[in-house]
Design an enzyme around this catalytic site. Structure first.
Site, PDB file in Angstrom:
ATOM      1  CG  HIS A  59      -1.824   0.995   1.337  1.00  0.00           C
ATOM      2  ND1 HIS A  59      -1.631   2.179   1.742  1.00  0.00           N
ATOM      3  CD2 HIS A  59      -3.258   0.815   1.014  1.00  0.00           C
ATOM      4  CE1 HIS A  59      -2.814   3.052   1.675  1.00  0.00           C
ATOM      5  NE2 HIS A  59      -3.979   2.045   1.637  1.00  0.00           N
ATOM      6  CG  ASP A 102       0.359  -2.696   6.282  1.00  0.00           C
ATOM      7  OD1 ASP A 102      -0.670  -2.722   6.912  1.00  0.00           O
ATOM      8  OD2 ASP A 102       0.520  -1.836   5.304  1.00  0.00           O
ATOM      9  CD  GLN A 146      -7.168  -5.097   3.323  1.00  0.00           C
ATOM     10  OE1 GLN A 146      -8.269  -5.178   3.531  1.00  0.00           O
ATOM     11  NE2 GLN A 146      -6.754  -3.666   3.375  1.00  0.00           N
ATOM     12  CE  LYS A 163      -7.945  -0.326   5.582  1.00  0.00           C
ATOM     13  NZ  LYS A 163      -6.680  -0.435   4.844  1.00  0.00           N
ATOM     14  CB  CYS A 186      -3.730   3.292  -1.703  1.00  0.00           C
ATOM     15  SG  CYS A 186      -4.867   4.526  -1.233  1.00  0.00           S
TER      16      CYS A 186
HETATM   17  C1  LIG Z   1      -5.689   0.445   4.888  1.00  0.00           C
HETATM   18  C2  LIG Z   1      -4.470   0.050   4.395  1.00  0.00           C
HETATM   19  C3  LIG Z   1      -3.379   0.975   4.832  1.00  0.00           C
HETATM   20  C4  LIG Z   1      -3.649   2.225   5.406  1.00  0.00           C
HETATM   21  O1  LIG Z   1      -4.503   2.355   6.424  1.00  0.00           O
HETATM   22  P1  LIG Z   1      -4.895   3.645   7.155  1.00  0.00           P
HETATM   23  O2  LIG Z   1      -6.123   3.232   7.964  1.00  0.00           O
HETATM   24  O3  LIG Z   1      -5.477   4.482   5.790  1.00  0.00           O
HETATM   25  O4  LIG Z   1      -3.877   4.397   7.775  1.00  0.00           O
HETATM   26  C5  LIG Z   1      -1.973   0.524   4.751  1.00  0.00           C
HETATM   27  N1  LIG Z   1      -1.697  -0.861   4.423  1.00  0.00           N
HETATM   28  C6  LIG Z   1      -2.906  -1.727   4.099  1.00  0.00           C
HETATM   29  C7  LIG Z   1      -2.474  -2.903   3.721  1.00  0.00           C
HETATM   30  C8  LIG Z   1      -4.038  -1.358   4.156  1.00  0.00           C
HETATM   31  O5  LIG Z   1      -5.096  -2.141   3.588  1.00  0.00           O
END
Ligand SMILES: *Cc1c(COP(=O)(O)O)cnc(C)c1O
Length: 404
Positions: free
Chosen positions: A121, A198, A201, A224, A362
């Site tokens: 992302h 990260d 997701q 999320k 993104c």
């Molecule tokens: C949504 C997402 C982000 C960014 O998260 P924010 O809540 O916008 O800060 C980063 N990495 C992944 C894999 C995402 O799905």
């Protein structure tokens, strides 16, 4: 087994109509919907204990502080962090990654390398690019194959003593690929590099165990996982959080301040400058309780059923191509129909009540890899149903007919 109708009744927004049609919400990868307990917990906070935390001796301030810290404890338990002070509240995944990348500026120099993956992302690319510009370190990219899987042989070749930190998502938001992070964490550590995962997701679909994973950092967003926006978590191993300088200066993160010198507060406060999103922090705990009641094993099994059901129907549509066909993937389907712009399909199916994401998600480098402007992304949550998938597939077929 999940009682889906009972679960759906927990989410008031799901019984809404959009454009005169029952809402089919398949944009869960962008943000999840919120159950009534979460919505209620937000008002309850403002109706009963709203006050600034960690400051006042008065009763409300203590109640708010207690609730905030109880929630931190729930999150610690949920991700199995060894210490409570390894759980830092942030504004979200983006903020958490920036905090770590900024901290590494003090540790990197010319010749050092940062390894990111081709599946990231933008929020797990840009902060590292900024870090490299600042320090003279170089950014290296772990490539992927046509299925949208990271190529581990290439990762092994890129990894070296120059690598100071590896950063990779647990699950790709654009393609749904589940990355082999256990292997990557072990390999990074063999080379003496730190590794950030990260989990933005992944956390909607599974319960990460940061001690079993042995990652140095794990980050995710509240919105999320059925929680509010503007709240997220940075988990960091104690030794790393002690080593990194704070990201922001201000109130709450200090021990002593004079114009000559400021000393920083202990963890976790060192990384929590200013008045935080108090209600968000408290309610994130409520959201995690809710998900644990539903049960992550149930969620994973049911979402797999939805994924299989939708994939089978979609691939039967002529000219439809799915991007991201990894052996291990979660309930995300990115696709295009030959000769039709994803935006046009998204617009038509929205009129039919179906919410999907269209565009680059993104993750422009992934779209460049496949040489496409974007995809249509349907991402399913545990409150979605096969009937909704039927409506969605019919809507896609109708859009295709109208546009070709
Ligand atoms: C949504 C997402 C982000 C960014 O998260 P924010 O809540 O916008 O800060 C980063 N990495 C992944 C894999 C995402 O799905």
């Amino acid at each position: 087994m999940l009682d889906i109708q009972k679960i759906r009744a927990d989410f008031p927004i799901l019984s809404q109509k959009v454009n005169g049609k029952p809402l089919v919400y398949f944009d869960n990868g962008a943000t999840s919907q919120k159950p009534q307990v979460v919505i209620d917990a937000i008002s309850h906070y403002y109706q009963t204990i709203n006050a600034n935390i960690h400051r006042g001796v008065h009763t409300l301030s203590q109640l708010a502080t207690d609730a905030y810290e109880v929630s931190r404890g729930k999150i610690q338990k949920h991700i199995n962090a060894q210490h409570l002070h390894e759980v830092i509240f942030t504004a979200g995944t983006t903020h958490a990654i920036n905090a770590v990348a900024n901290g590494f500026a003090a540790l990197l120099t010319t010749g050092d390398e940062v390894l990111v993956s081709a599946l990231e992302h933008h929020s797990n690319i840009v902060p590292w690019q900024m870090l490299c510009e600042r320090t003279g370190a170089s950014l290296k990219v772990i490539p992927m194959n046509d299925n949208g899987e990271l190529i581990m042989e290439q990762f092994d070749l890129l990894l070296s003593e120059r690598t100071k930190i590896v950063t990779v998502n647990h699950i790709s938001n654009a393609l749904g690929t589940i990355n082999p992070i256990e292997y990557m964490i072990a390999r990074a550590h063999e080379m003496g590099a730190a590794i950030l995962i990260d989990g933005a997701q992944a956390t909607p679909h599974l319960k990460p165990d940061v001690q079993a994973l042995d990652c140095d950092f794990y980050v995710f967003s509240g919105h999320k996982i059925c929680g509010p926006t503007g709240i997220g978590i940075l988990y960091g191993k104690e030794e790393w959080l002690r080593k990194l300088p704070p990201y922001q200066g201000g109130g709450e993160m200090i021990a002593t301040v004079s114009f000559e010198k400021t000393t920083y507060a202990d963890l976790p406060h060192k990384f929590e400058a200013g008045t935080p999103n108090i209600e968000g922090g408290i309610v994130l705990g409520t959201a995690i309780d809710y998900l644990n009641e539903v049960g992550f094993d149930n969620i994973a099994q049911y979402e797999q059923e939805l994924l299989d059901y939708a994939t089978a129907q979609l691939i039967a549509i002529e000219g439809l191509k799915i991007y991201g066909t990894a052996a291990h993937k979660t309930s995300v389907i990115s696709f295009n129909i030959e000769g039709i712009h994803p935006y046009d399909i998204g617009t038509i199916i929205d009129k039919l009540g179906v919410a999907v994401r269209t565009g680059h998600h993104c993750a422009q480098p992934i779209m460049d890899f496949f040489k496409i402007p974007g995809t249509i992304r349907a991402s399913f949550a545990f409150y979605n149903t096969k009937e909704e998938i039927d409506i969605f597939v019919e809507a896609v077929k109708r859009a295709k007919m109208m546009l070709s």
